[in-house]
Design a protein around this motif. Structure first.
Motif, short mmCIF file in Angstrom:
data_model
loop_
_atom_site.label_atom_id
_atom_site.label_comp_id
_atom_site.label_asym_id
_atom_site.label_seq_id
_atom_site.Cartn_x
_atom_site.Cartn_y
_atom_site.Cartn_z
N HIS A 136 21.07 -16.43 86.40
CA HIS A 136 21.33 -17.56 85.52
C HIS A 136 20.04 -18.17 84.98
O HIS A 136 19.16 -18.55 85.74
N TYR A 138 18.20 -19.91 80.88
CA TYR A 138 18.54 -20.47 79.57
C TYR A 138 18.00 -19.69 78.37
O TYR A 138 18.28 -20.05 77.23
N ARG A 143 23.92 -15.58 76.45
CA ARG A 143 23.86 -17.05 76.50
C ARG A 143 24.92 -17.64 75.57
O ARG A 143 24.75 -17.67 74.36
N LEU A 148 26.21 -20.56 80.29
CA LEU A 148 25.18 -21.51 80.67
C LEU A 148 25.73 -22.64 81.53
O LEU A 148 25.00 -23.24 82.34
N TRP A 154 28.57 -16.80 84.31
CA TRP A 154 27.39 -15.99 83.95
C TRP A 154 27.45 -14.63 84.63
O TRP A 154 27.29 -13.60 83.99
#
Length: 215
Positions: A136, A138, A143, A148, A154
């Protein structure tokens, strides 16, 4: 610096190839082909030759910098080897593009669309094998708002997308040998379908797991 050794080597090789080939290249080099495989855009050779290594350098800087500013920066340590492999493969892909462009400009009989499709197909296959290992974060991976927002979403999305990317890569390799317009259309359909299914899957997984935590 040592861990990015292969990528730095590929960038150096790209610069070297550009320097060696430069005196033999025409002033105007083809840089874009239409869906029929015909050249429809030319660049001055000083830009065309050194654009790939410049792009590689910029992307390298981004890939090195992103983990430092990611709120989930600690997770990168858990998939560092996969991350490094992806960076190396991306640099190899841009080196391939540079080589086929230079070869074509020097008069070699190169099917650009075949080379590009094969390269993208192999890129998808490699990425598909490593997607399930990406933790995980950003900046890197599938994404969507739903991946997120939830770690289990995820994980499940990347497990599915890994398989989808491998299948898509194999299809892209097969499509590479079709006639021009079918090759381009097929590539778009495969890539868009893969992205769409991954996105929809992330939404479905989110709604399934949003109330059960991230375990």
């Amino acid at each position: 610096m040592k861990k990015h050794g292969w990528s730095y080597l590929l960038i150096a090789l790209s610069v070297l190839i550009g320097v060696v080939a430069y005196p033999y290249l025409p002033d105007q080099m083809p840089m874009h082909w239409n869906i029929n495989g015909e050249v429809d855009e030319y660049w001055n050779k000083q830009y065309a030759v050194f654009f790939p290594p410049l792009l590689m350098i910029v992307l390298m800087a981004l890939f090195i910098y992103m983990p430092r500013i990611d709120p989930k920066k600690e997770n990168y340590k858990k998939f560092s080897s996969s991350y490094l492999i992806f960076i190396t493969i991306m640099n190899a892909f841009f080196l391939l593009l540079q080589c086929v462009t230079i070869g074509y400009s020097l008069g070699l009989n190169i099917d650009i669309s075949l080379a590009v499709n094969l390269g993208i197909g192999l890129l998808f296959i490699v990425l598909g094998n490593y997607l399930p290992r990406i933790k995980h974060n950003y900046f890197f991976g599938i994404r969507t708002p739903w991946t997120l927002a939830n770690e289990k979403t995820w994980r499940k999305t990347h497990q599915l997308s890994g398989k989808l990317f491998v299948v898509a890569g194999l299809l892209l390799v097969a499509i590479s040998f079709l006639p021009g317009v079918y090759k381009f259309t097929g590539m778009l359909v495969v890539i868009l379908t893969t992205v769409l299914i991954s996105t929809i899957a992330s939404y479905v997984y989110f709604n399934r797991y949003k109330n059960v935590g991230n375990n």
